[in-house]
Design a protein around this motif. Sequence first.
Motif, mmCIF file in Angstrom:
data_model
loop_
_atom_site.group_PDB
_atom_site.id
_atom_site.type_symbol
_atom_site.label_atom_id
_atom_site.label_comp_id
_atom_site.label_asym_id
_atom_site.label_seq_id
_atom_site.Cartn_x
_atom_site.Cartn_y
_atom_site.Cartn_z
ATOM 1 N N GLY A 256 0.777 -1.266 -0.053
ATOM 2 C CA GLY A 256 -0.259 -0.021 -0.062
ATOM 3 C C GLY A 256 0.810 1.146 0.185
ATOM 4 N N SER A 257 2.018 1.261 0.918
ATOM 5 C CA SER A 257 2.945 2.467 0.822
ATOM 6 C C SER A 257 3.545 2.732 -0.648
ATOM 7 C CB SER A 257 3.995 2.137 1.889
ATOM 8 O OG SER A 257 3.547 1.940 3.147
ATOM 9 N N ILE A 258 3.869 1.583 -1.239
ATOM 10 C CA ILE A 258 4.395 1.836 -2.678
ATOM 11 C C ILE A 258 3.590 2.334 -3.511
ATOM 12 C CG2 ILE A 258 5.566 0.318 -4.592
ATOM 13 C CD1 ILE A 258 6.721 -1.458 -2.730
ATOM 14 N N ILE A 259 2.238 1.994 -3.337
ATOM 15 C CA ILE A 259 1.133 2.565 -4.386
ATOM 16 C C ILE A 259 0.926 3.950 -4.046
ATOM 17 C CG2 ILE A 259 -1.191 2.242 -4.964
ATOM 18 C CD1 ILE A 259 -1.139 -0.695 -4.609
ATOM 19 N N SER A 273 8.870 15.948 -5.042
ATOM 20 C CA SER A 273 9.030 16.391 -3.576
ATOM 21 C C SER A 273 7.757 15.681 -2.761
ATOM 22 C CB SER A 273 8.996 18.015 -3.270
ATOM 23 O OG SER A 273 7.587 18.386 -3.790
ATOM 24 N N THR A 274 6.552 15.829 -2.910
ATOM 25 C CA THR A 274 5.488 14.949 -2.407
ATOM 26 C C THR A 274 5.638 13.613 -2.465
ATOM 27 O OG1 THR A 274 3.884 16.650 -3.234
ATOM 28 C CG2 THR A 274 2.968 14.701 -2.156
ATOM 29 N N ALA A 275 6.235 13.026 -3.198
ATOM 30 C CA ALA A 275 6.556 11.491 -3.034
ATOM 31 C C ALA A 275 7.662 10.898 -2.291
ATOM 32 C CB ALA A 275 6.685 11.120 -4.777
ATOM 33 N N ILE A 276 8.639 11.990 -2.253
ATOM 34 C CA ILE A 276 9.743 11.568 -1.472
ATOM 35 C C ILE A 276 9.269 12.000 0.011
ATOM 36 C CG2 ILE A 276 12.077 12.655 -0.746
ATOM 37 C CD1 ILE A 276 12.659 13.435 -3.468
ATOM 38 N N LEU A 283 8.399 4.825 5.433
ATOM 39 C CA LEU A 283 9.462 4.076 5.975
ATOM 40 C C LEU A 283 9.441 4.290 7.303
ATOM 41 C CD1 LEU A 283 12.204 4.986 3.378
ATOM 42 C CD2 LEU A 283 11.122 2.682 3.714
ATOM 43 N N VAL A 284 9.120 5.592 7.989
ATOM 44 C CA VAL A 284 9.148 5.642 9.408
ATOM 45 C C VAL A 284 7.904 4.935 10.000
ATOM 46 C CG1 VAL A 284 8.762 7.169 11.330
ATOM 47 C CG2 VAL A 284 10.437 7.753 9.306
ATOM 48 N N TYR A 285 6.800 5.047 9.369
ATOM 49 C CA TYR A 285 5.670 4.267 9.982
ATOM 50 C C TYR A 285 5.778 2.881 9.991
ATOM 51 C CZ TYR A 285 0.754 2.382 10.404
ATOM 52 O OH TYR A 285 -0.044 1.764 10.716
ATOM 53 N N GLN A 287 8.242 1.038 10.365
ATOM 54 C CA GLN A 287 9.278 0.747 11.569
ATOM 55 C C GLN A 287 8.219 0.789 12.735
ATOM 56 O OE1 GLN A 287 12.122 -0.423 10.808
ATOM 57 N NE2 GLN A 287 11.467 -0.199 8.713
ATOM 58 N N ILE A 288 7.494 1.886 12.989
ATOM 59 C CA ILE A 288 6.631 1.909 14.130
ATOM 60 C C ILE A 288 5.794 0.815 14.346
ATOM 61 C CG2 ILE A 288 4.981 3.298 15.384
ATOM 62 C CD1 ILE A 288 6.348 5.838 14.396
ATOM 63 N N GLU A 289 5.051 0.752 13.171
ATOM 64 C CA GLU A 289 3.945 -0.490 13.174
ATOM 65 C C GLU A 289 4.709 -1.777 13.510
ATOM 66 O OE1 GLU A 289 0.862 -1.049 10.040
ATOM 67 O OE2 GLU A 289 2.227 -2.344 9.512
ATOM 68 N N ALA A 290 5.977 -2.147 12.838
ATOM 69 C CA ALA A 290 6.561 -3.439 13.064
ATOM 70 C C ALA A 290 7.156 -3.632 14.635
ATOM 71 C CB ALA A 290 7.728 -3.420 11.890
ATOM 72 N N TYR A 291 7.656 -2.725 15.162
ATOM 73 C CA TYR A 291 8.235 -2.941 16.440
ATOM 74 C C TYR A 291 7.481 -2.137 17.613
ATOM 75 C CZ TYR A 291 12.358 -4.066 13.536
ATOM 76 O OH TYR A 291 13.144 -4.704 12.702
#
Length: 350
Positions: A256-259, A273-276, A283-285, A287-291
């Motif tokens: 979903g994040s890639i899409i 810039s919006t995509a970056i 990427l941050v989210y 990590q928070i979700e996984a850990y």
Amino acid sequence: MKIQNPFRFGLVATLGVGLGLLIITSIISLQTILIYIGAALFIALGLEPIVGWLEKKHLPRWSAVLIVVLGVVVLVAGLVWMLVPIIAEQITKLVKLVPTIQQQIGDLSLVEYIKAQFPWVPVDNIIGEVGKFFSDVNSVANLTGGLLAFVVGVGSALFGVLIVLILTLYFTASLPSMKRGMYQLVPASKRANFADLSEQITSSVGRYVIGQASTAAINGVLSFIFLSIIQAPFPAVLAVVAFSFSLIPLVGTLTGSIIITLTCLIPGLGGVSTAIVAAIYYLVYMQIEAYVLSPRIMSRAVAVPGAVVVIAALAGGSLLGLLGALIAIPTAASILLIIKQVLIPRQNEL
């Protein structure tokens, strides 16, 4: 081993093989219906904790089931109500742009306009290949057959969703009686232990569904807030995408994040810039979700080692696709529960 009557032995063996082949063929023929039943039962077990909580508030079961089903219907209707106007608005904008595009083209033909705007594109070669394609009867027949198959597939999918919703309603309403009927098939001496183990398994599946839906809801809400702040295109639609894919274990949030990031990259809708910024956020989210989020939520639902989670999700996805990936983890938890409470105690008694 001495065979007293070879004819009888051969006849019984042939009938046994034939019966086995008949059962396997019947399962293959009924696999779509069995998938519908499995999906509906899985959803019903996921709704059961909510129904049970309402029953503890002194509501009769029929009213608790009605409230839960109406809540699900309202949620689905709200998502449709949110998405349809956005899609209609974009189609309207596209229609309004047609006169502007025609004015920009002026006296040039469409082919000349495309050549002028995109000089590096081999327009003549593409037109020639397209002409060859449509001049071939077999290609046109294959294209027509593909479109027809697509339409039939969409219709079958909608019909399947309707069947699953109806079965979910029946299973949710009659789940206690279904359990009691299943318990009656077990010998009385083992019925209590079997009922206790079954309740633990069904409760584990229900908590897993609630936990996965909670994680997906958190992702959807945070995505909507973040995408609205950075003025990404269609924040509501992309939030629904984030929620829907987060329901899939392991790879759902990443997909979903890639899409969403690629959608933000489309010129005229978002930008580099919006995509970056979106990519960094997800990427941050993740990590928070996984850990942080998933361990806290899922530790109360199922206790499955990480390696077993990965293996179960991959095996379930390979066997039954999306449904298999969804039910793989609670199935693995149920098997581990049976091993701990049935198999290991029996081995210790030997």
